[in-house]
Enzyme design. Structure first.
Site, mmCIF file in Angstrom:
data_model
loop_
_atom_site.group_PDB
_atom_site.id
_atom_site.type_symbol
_atom_site.label_atom_id
_atom_site.label_comp_id
_atom_site.label_asym_id
_atom_site.label_seq_id
_atom_site.Cartn_x
_atom_site.Cartn_y
_atom_site.Cartn_z
ATOM 1 N N ARG A 80 4.316 -18.882 88.353
ATOM 2 C CA ARG A 80 5.707 -18.473 88.595
ATOM 3 C C ARG A 80 6.594 -19.638 89.023
ATOM 4 O O ARG A 80 7.532 -19.456 89.808
ATOM 5 C CB ARG A 80 5.773 -17.366 89.658
ATOM 6 C CG ARG A 80 5.101 -16.078 89.259
ATOM 7 C CD ARG A 80 6.037 -15.253 88.374
ATOM 8 N NE ARG A 80 5.587 -13.883 88.301
ATOM 9 C CZ ARG A 80 6.240 -12.863 88.857
ATOM 10 N NH1 ARG A 80 7.358 -13.051 89.478
ATOM 11 N NH2 ARG A 80 5.767 -11.647 88.741
ATOM 12 N N ARG B 41 12.990 -17.863 91.288
ATOM 13 C CA ARG B 41 14.090 -17.724 92.242
ATOM 14 C C ARG B 41 14.079 -18.669 93.439
ATOM 15 O O ARG B 41 15.072 -18.760 94.147
ATOM 16 C CB ARG B 41 14.150 -16.280 92.727
ATOM 17 C CG ARG B 41 14.644 -15.340 91.654
ATOM 18 C CD ARG B 41 14.394 -13.904 92.040
ATOM 19 N NE ARG B 41 12.970 -13.664 92.177
ATOM 20 C CZ ARG B 41 12.422 -12.470 92.325
ATOM 21 N NH1 ARG B 41 13.166 -11.407 92.384
ATOM 22 N NH2 ARG B 41 11.123 -12.334 92.416
ATOM 23 N N ARG C 298 20.796 -17.466 86.985
ATOM 24 C CA ARG C 298 20.481 -16.047 87.193
ATOM 25 C C ARG C 298 21.699 -15.257 87.673
ATOM 26 O O ARG C 298 21.809 -14.054 87.413
ATOM 27 C CB ARG C 298 19.326 -15.968 88.197
ATOM 28 C CG ARG C 298 18.858 -14.591 88.569
ATOM 29 C CD ARG C 298 18.151 -13.894 87.428
ATOM 30 N NE ARG C 298 17.599 -12.644 87.899
ATOM 31 C CZ ARG C 298 18.321 -11.536 88.056
ATOM 32 N NH1 ARG C 298 19.604 -11.533 87.745
ATOM 33 N NH2 ARG C 298 17.771 -10.444 88.507
ATOM 34 N N ASP D 269 8.008 -12.837 80.326
ATOM 35 C CA ASP D 269 7.369 -11.907 81.249
ATOM 36 C C ASP D 269 6.226 -11.198 80.542
ATOM 37 O O ASP D 269 6.275 -10.999 79.320
ATOM 38 C CB ASP D 269 8.370 -10.876 81.779
ATOM 39 C CG ASP D 269 7.823 -10.215 83.036
ATOM 40 O OD1 ASP D 269 8.000 -10.784 84.124
ATOM 41 O OD2 ASP D 269 7.179 -9.157 82.925
ATOM 42 N N TYR E 24 1.089 -0.779 84.408
ATOM 43 C CA TYR E 24 2.546 -0.600 84.363
ATOM 44 C C TYR E 24 2.928 0.552 83.437
ATOM 45 O O TYR E 24 3.802 1.363 83.742
ATOM 46 C CB TYR E 24 3.243 -1.884 83.896
ATOM 47 C CG TYR E 24 3.368 -2.916 84.989
ATOM 48 C CD1 TYR E 24 4.274 -2.754 86.027
ATOM 49 C CD2 TYR E 24 2.580 -4.060 84.994
ATOM 50 C CE1 TYR E 24 4.387 -3.692 87.041
ATOM 51 C CE2 TYR E 24 2.677 -5.010 86.001
ATOM 52 C CZ TYR E 24 3.582 -4.815 87.024
ATOM 53 O OH TYR E 24 3.694 -5.741 88.025
HETATM 54 O O1 CP3 Z 1 5.226 -18.694 85.788
HETATM 55 C C1 CP3 Z 1 6.375 -18.846 85.344
HETATM 56 O O2 CP3 Z 1 7.222 -19.568 85.877
HETATM 57 C C2 CP3 Z 1 6.726 -18.197 84.023
HETATM 58 C C3 CP3 Z 1 7.472 -16.997 84.124
HETATM 59 C C4 CP3 Z 1 6.802 -15.704 84.530
HETATM 60 C C5 CP3 Z 1 7.568 -14.601 84.977
HETATM 61 N N1 CP3 Z 1 6.754 -13.528 85.087
HETATM 62 C C6 CP3 Z 1 9.011 -14.640 85.232
HETATM 63 C C7 CP3 Z 1 9.599 -13.625 86.120
HETATM 64 C C8 CP3 Z 1 5.483 -15.273 84.456
HETATM 65 C C9 CP3 Z 1 4.232 -16.048 84.101
HETATM 66 C C10 CP3 Z 1 5.467 -13.892 84.800
HETATM 67 C C11 CP3 Z 1 4.262 -13.062 84.773
HETATM 68 C C12 CP3 Z 1 4.311 -11.727 85.390
HETATM 69 N N2 CP3 Z 1 5.299 -10.789 85.339
HETATM 70 C C13 CP3 Z 1 3.233 -11.161 86.077
HETATM 71 C C14 CP3 Z 1 1.893 -11.825 86.236
HETATM 72 C C15 CP3 Z 1 1.943 -12.883 87.255
HETATM 73 C C16 CP3 Z 1 1.670 -12.395 88.622
HETATM 74 O O3 CP3 Z 1 2.478 -12.746 89.501
HETATM 75 O O4 CP3 Z 1 0.629 -11.795 88.840
HETATM 76 C C17 CP3 Z 1 3.611 -9.881 86.498
HETATM 77 C C18 CP3 Z 1 2.782 -8.927 87.314
HETATM 78 C C19 CP3 Z 1 4.915 -9.646 86.017
HETATM 79 C C20 CP3 Z 1 5.726 -8.411 86.130
HETATM 80 C C21 CP3 Z 1 6.959 -8.665 86.866
HETATM 81 N N3 CP3 Z 1 8.026 -9.405 86.391
HETATM 82 C C22 CP3 Z 1 7.305 -8.222 88.168
HETATM 83 C C23 CP3 Z 1 6.388 -7.413 89.057
HETATM 84 C C24 CP3 Z 1 8.578 -8.715 88.438
HETATM 85 C C25 CP3 Z 1 9.413 -8.447 89.649
HETATM 86 C C26 CP3 Z 1 8.832 -9.199 90.777
HETATM 87 C C27 CP3 Z 1 9.861 -9.814 91.633
HETATM 88 O O5 CP3 Z 1 9.466 -10.755 92.323
HETATM 89 O O6 CP3 Z 1 11.028 -9.370 91.623
HETATM 90 C C28 CP3 Z 1 9.005 -9.469 87.344
HETATM 91 C C29 CP3 Z 1 10.280 -10.201 87.231
HETATM 92 C C30 CP3 Z 1 10.197 -11.662 87.007
HETATM 93 N N4 CP3 Z 1 9.372 -12.263 86.109
HETATM 94 C C31 CP3 Z 1 10.996 -12.655 87.644
HETATM 95 C C32 CP3 Z 1 10.626 -13.890 87.068
HETATM 96 C C33 CP3 Z 1 11.233 -15.232 87.340
HETATM 97 C C34 CP3 Z 1 12.064 -12.417 88.678
HETATM 98 C C35 CP3 Z 1 13.267 -11.999 87.914
HETATM 99 C C36 CP3 Z 1 14.546 -12.288 88.619
HETATM 100 O O7 CP3 Z 1 15.106 -13.379 88.421
HETATM 101 O O8 CP3 Z 1 15.030 -11.379 89.320
#
Ligand code: CP3
Length: 343
Positions: free
Chosen positions: A24, A28, A37, A73, A150
């Protein structure tokens, strides 16, 4: 490729120092991410290759990590399957038509990735161009269980009640759902590799909710199907299962050239159980980055000592970086890994 120590470590070759990237890492905690964003919602960013490319490169420029990971994502393939995905403010992903019955599963479509998620593949091609070989690009997907959780729960879950109910009450429905998801994920990852991803990671973020026995029976064959299907694609495959230290042998049996480790197990113990014929990735507790730099350095050194310069270690956090992490601490982490692991 100017910096290929990440790919070398994936292949368990000797490196000049231990490669590091952060799960990740595009997100943010970076002010430059927040700047973009504020103008666009998350899904729009994912679906606009120019924006996805820009934020993918941000941590490469800011932190000096040894790999870029595609900004996307794990839930993007859902829309092509006919599942409605939204990201609600402060709630994370929400699915308005969760899958609960055989009928629901039968309705799921299996599209080619080029049709379902063309913007992801365009982003990969653009990022490769913009990276100009500075560091390799990692593509990724979710793993079958995490995606199923999910789809069935309709969003995140604490107890996976609906998911486990389907698994145990309607094993045939569960099996056909997992098979459909696995097919979609395999197509998605193959298409990413074809578009230019130089390694891929499969995230099984929530599989730690299961007992080892249930993992073996209801999940492992499906994860294995995806991982086996990637064997001849010519790029390293990382298999990360979060909260799964009680079943590392099973995770390794499912496949992956590199096994991702969370922080709930010592790296030396974990690598022994995974087997030295695989690489390992990890495994610093992400919240270590809230500690003072001296503590971060101490914990980095402990992990590096446990890896003992054995070829095949990629340094990473044990799960995604927290959104409130001080950026300077993430920079200090990357520097410490490079400094203390210099061969
Ligand atoms: O690693 C990276 O930088 C690449 C980008 C990436 C995102 N999501 C961007 C993202 C990757 C690899 C993911 C994978 C992802 N997405 C996972 C597996 C990784 C893990 O942490 O176990 C999961 C479970 C998700 C599903 C998901 N997407 C959730 C639960 C959320 C909300 C969580 C939160 O913190 O709000 C997201 C949104 C998301 N995916 C964001 C980002 C940068 C935040 C979005 C925002 O800007 O509001």
């Amino acid at each position: 490729m100017q910096n290929d120590r990440f790919l070398k470590a994936c292949r368990r070759e000797e490196v000049d120092c231990t490669p590091v990237w952060l799960m990740r890492q595009a997100g943010r905690y970076l002010p430059e991410y927040m700047e973009i964003r504020q103008k666009y919602d998350f899904l729009t960013m994912c679906k606009t290759p120019d924006l996805a490319a820009e934020v993918t490169l941000q941590p490469v420029n800011r932190l000096g990590v040894d790999a870029a990971i595609l900004f996307a994502d794990i839930l993007l393939p859902l829309e092509g399957m006919g599942i409605e995905l939204a990201f609600a403010k402060n709630e994370g992903p929400v699915i308005s038509n969760p899958v609960r019955t055989k009928d629901d599963v039968d309705k799921i479509r299996i599209l080619e990735a080029e049709e379902a998620t063309p913007y992801v593949l365009d982003a990969i091609r653009l990022i490769r161009k913009e990276l100009e070989g500075r560091v390799p690009l990692i593509g990724f997907s979710g793993a079958p269980f995490t995606i199923a959780s999910y789809i069935i729960e309709g969003g995140g879950s604490k107890d996976y009640k609906n998911c486990k109910s389907m698994m145990w009450q309607a094993p045939d429905v569960w099996d056909s759902l997992m098979k459909k998801i696995s097919e979609v994920l395999l197509k998605y990852l193959k298409a990413q590799i074809k578009a230019g991803a130089q390694a891929v990671q499969m995230f099984d973020s929530w599989v730690g909710a299961l007992s080892p026995d249930d993992y073996e029976q209801y999940v492992l064959p499906h994860s294995k199907y995806v991982l086996d299907g990637l064997r001849d694609e010519g790029v390293p495959v990382i298999h990360f299962a979060n909260n799964a230290s009680s079943m590392l042998e099973l995770v390794a049996a499912a496949g992956g050239d590199v096994i991702g480790l969370d922080w709930r197990i010592n790296l030396d113990d974990a690598w022994k159980r995974v087997g030295y014929d695989r690489g390992v990735q990890g495994n610093l507790d992400p919240f270590t980055l809230f500690a003072p730099p001296s503590v971060i350095e101490e914990k980095v050194r402990k992990i590096l000592d446990m890896a003992g310069n054995r070829p095949g270690h990629i340094f990473n956090l044990g799960h995604g970086i927290n959104k409130e992490t001080p950026v300077e601490h993430a920079i200090a982490l990357v520097e410490a890994v490079h400094k203390y692991s210099r061969r």
